[in-house]
Design a protein around this motif. Structure first.
Motif, PDB file in Angstrom:
ATOM      1  N   ALA A  44      -9.863   2.531  -8.375  1.00 32.43           N
ATOM      2  CA  ALA A  44      -8.411   2.694  -8.375  1.00 32.43           C
ATOM      3  C   ALA A  44      -7.757   1.649  -9.262  1.00 32.43           C
ATOM      4  O   ALA A  44      -6.705   1.874  -9.838  1.00 32.43           O
ATOM      5  CB  ALA A  44      -7.873   2.580  -6.946  1.00 32.43           C
ATOM      6  N   ASN A  45      -8.422   0.516  -9.378  1.00 30.68           N
ATOM      7  CA  ASN A  45      -7.866  -0.542 -10.212  1.00 30.68           C
ATOM      8  C   ASN A  45      -8.194  -0.365 -11.689  1.00 30.68           C
ATOM      9  O   ASN A  45      -7.367  -0.562 -12.542  1.00 30.68           O
ATOM     10  CB  ASN A  45      -8.439  -1.905  -9.775  1.00 30.68           C
ATOM     11  N   HIS A 100       0.882  -1.184   0.000  1.00 28.85           N
ATOM     12  CA  HIS A 100       0.000   0.000   0.000  1.00 28.85           C
ATOM     13  C   HIS A 100       0.916   1.230   0.000  1.00 28.85           C
ATOM     14  O   HIS A 100       1.530   1.557   1.003  1.00 28.85           O
ATOM     15  CB  HIS A 100      -0.879  -0.063   1.250  1.00 28.85           C
ATOM     16  N   ARG A 144     -14.716   2.349  -4.531  1.00 26.35           N
ATOM     17  CA  ARG A 144     -13.621   3.264  -4.868  1.00 26.35           C
ATOM     18  C   ARG A 144     -12.335   2.492  -5.121  1.00 26.35           C
ATOM     19  O   ARG A 144     -11.521   2.883  -5.966  1.00 26.35           O
ATOM     20  CB  ARG A 144     -13.409   4.292  -3.754  1.00 26.35           C
ATOM     21  N   ALA A 145     -12.138   1.406  -4.392  1.00 32.17           N
ATOM     22  CA  ALA A 145     -10.945   0.595  -4.622  1.00 32.17           C
ATOM     23  C   ALA A 145     -10.979  -0.004  -6.032  1.00 32.17           C
ATOM     24  O   ALA A 145      -9.952  -0.082  -6.711  1.00 32.17           O
ATOM     25  CB  ALA A 145     -10.849  -0.517  -3.580  1.00 32.17           C
ATOM     26  N   SER A 151      -4.245  -1.177  -1.834  1.00 35.16           N
ATOM     27  CA  SER A 151      -4.661  -0.571  -0.559  1.00 35.16           C
ATOM     28  C   SER A 151      -5.790  -1.334   0.120  1.00 35.16           C
ATOM     29  O   SER A 151      -5.771  -1.522   1.343  1.00 35.16           O
ATOM     30  CB  SER A 151      -5.081   0.882  -0.774  1.00 35.16           C
ATOM     31  N   LEU A 152      -6.791  -1.758  -0.645  1.00 34.86           N
ATOM     32  CA  LEU A 152      -7.915  -2.446  -0.016  1.00 34.86           C
ATOM     33  C   LEU A 152      -7.445  -3.763   0.605  1.00 34.86           C
ATOM     34  O   LEU A 152      -7.821  -4.089   1.740  1.00 34.86           O
ATOM     35  CB  LEU A 152      -9.035  -2.700  -1.026  1.00 34.86           C
ATOM     36  N   ARG A 188      -3.886   0.228  -5.997  1.00 36.99           N
ATOM     37  CA  ARG A 188      -4.412  -1.114  -6.272  1.00 36.99           C
ATOM     38  C   ARG A 188      -4.193  -2.125  -5.152  1.00 36.99           C
ATOM     39  O   ARG A 188      -4.903  -3.115  -5.081  1.00 36.99           O
ATOM     40  CB  ARG A 188      -3.894  -1.635  -7.604  1.00 36.99           C
ATOM     41  N   LEU A 220      -6.648   5.257  -2.101  1.00 34.06           N
ATOM     42  CA  LEU A 220      -6.630   3.837  -2.441  1.00 34.06           C
ATOM     43  C   LEU A 220      -5.887   3.640  -3.755  1.00 34.06           C
ATOM     44  O   LEU A 220      -6.295   4.184  -4.787  1.00 34.06           O
ATOM     45  CB  LEU A 220      -8.054   3.321  -2.596  1.00 34.06           C
ATOM     46  N   VAL A 231     -16.154   2.027  -0.022  1.00 27.84           N
ATOM     47  CA  VAL A 231     -14.699   1.819  -0.060  1.00 27.84           C
ATOM     48  C   VAL A 231     -14.350   0.752  -1.104  1.00 27.84           C
ATOM     49  O   VAL A 231     -13.415   0.917  -1.893  1.00 27.84           O
ATOM     50  CB  VAL A 231     -14.155   1.409   1.333  1.00 27.84           C
TER      51      VAL A 231
END
Ligand SMILES: [Zn+2]
Length: 324
Positions: free
Chosen positions: A75-76, A14, A71-72, A105-106, A103, A101, A68
């Protein structure tokens, strides 16, 4: 020594860029000092597993959790609402100005929350066990329904409520000595009389709340800029009587080390010996009240050398109950 250290596969993946203080280097710095001190050799080690999604609801609004995850995914895969780093190597979906976030982070956030539950399982299934979660992202600024201050999920509250639910406990204590007020933790546990929250923090300072407290199950120790370790010890001295009276069945620690004098983020003057002291005091309470059971989770700490040294002091204090 029975301390077990939990690490997570995505903890160092992360990565929000070289200028972001909540960086993978924090975990490398901790590992360096654990190796240099010899502690790494005598602690147990375990891998954290990602938390099962329903457990996030122990602390968070289902709609927030869903957002979340969405949004993740952006981000991907999406080109919208992203900031592209100048290197062009990664994209980030920002949930607030400093909480983003990318890729990995989640996965890191789910493992960070999972580490707390893994650690609770381990300390509850034995006696005289302490655990430290060397995981990130941290959690104590995450509120019931929002990410904030580098935090997505409130790891410490999830661990506390997981312990209450899965082990039929009646009383759990959370001690938070990060330099920043754990506003998310207070937001979620205020009025939950099963949980006693003891919190010290620089005040006034980010996130600009915490004093006066919002509920009777919270003890706050606001500290003015420049506070030394000596004064810190005087101001939190009443915590140990309060804990002995509350009789927690498990002690959880939001272990932030950014109150260290060398930390660039804030203005308190603690040193390693203060972290040793508070950790030893908490171990003494844990020995009296709950068979030595402590779960500590990493929160802040941004001077890499001071962070690593302070974690070593914390683990040494937690492992050495006072003999007098
Ligand atoms: Zn902090």
């Amino acid at each position: 020594m029975t301390i077990r250290i939990y690490r997570a596969k995505h903890g160092t993946k992360h990565d929000l860029g070289k200028t972001h203080p909540e960086s993978p280097d924090r975990l490398f710095a901790i590992d360096d000092q654990l190796l240099a001190s010899g502690l790494d050799m005598i602690c147990e080690h375990a891998d954290a597993s990602a938390i099962a999604e329903p457990y996030l609801q122990l602390a968070h609004d289902p709609y927030y959790i869903k957002s979340v995850f969405e949004r993740a995914a952006q981000a991907n895969f999406s080109d919208e609402e992203k900031t592209v780093y100048s290197s062009g190597k990664q994209t980030v979906a920002w949930l607030d100005e400093d909480t983003g976030l990318m890729r990995h982070s989640l996965s890191a956030a789910l493992e960070s929350a999972g580490a707390g539950c893994n650690a609770v399982d381990w300390v509850m299934e034995g006696e005289d066990r302490q655990a430290f979660c060397a995981t990130r992202p941290p959690g104590h600024h995450a509120t019931y329904d929002s990410a904030m201050g580098f935090c997505f999920f409130n790891n410490i509250v999830i661990a506390a409520r997981y312990a209450l639910q899965n082990y039929d406990l009646k009383r759990v204590a959370i001690v938070d000595f990060d330099v920043h007020h754990g506003n998310g933790t207070e937001h979620i546990v205020a009025g939950d009389q099963r949980i006693m929250l003891l919190s010290s923090f620089q005040h006034p300072f980010y996130p600009h709340c915490g004093s006066p407290v919002s509920a009777s199950n919270i003890l706050a120790v606001p500290l003015e800029a420049g506070t030394t370790g000596e004064v810190f010890r005087e101001k939190v001295a009443h915590w140990f009587n309060a804990l002995n009276n509350f009789q927690p069945e498990l002690i959880l620690i939001s272990a932030g080390f950014d109150a260290h004098a060398e930390d660039p983020m804030a203005h308190l003057r603690l040193v390693e010996d203060d972290y040793f002291w508070i950790s030893q005091q908490l171990r003494e309470v844990a020995d009296k009240c709950c068979k030595g059971r402590i779960v500590s989770m990493l929160e802040g700490g941004y001077n890499l050398s001071a962070l690593g040294r302070s974690v070593v002091a914390h683990l040494k204090g937690m492992s050495q109950p006072k003999t007098t």
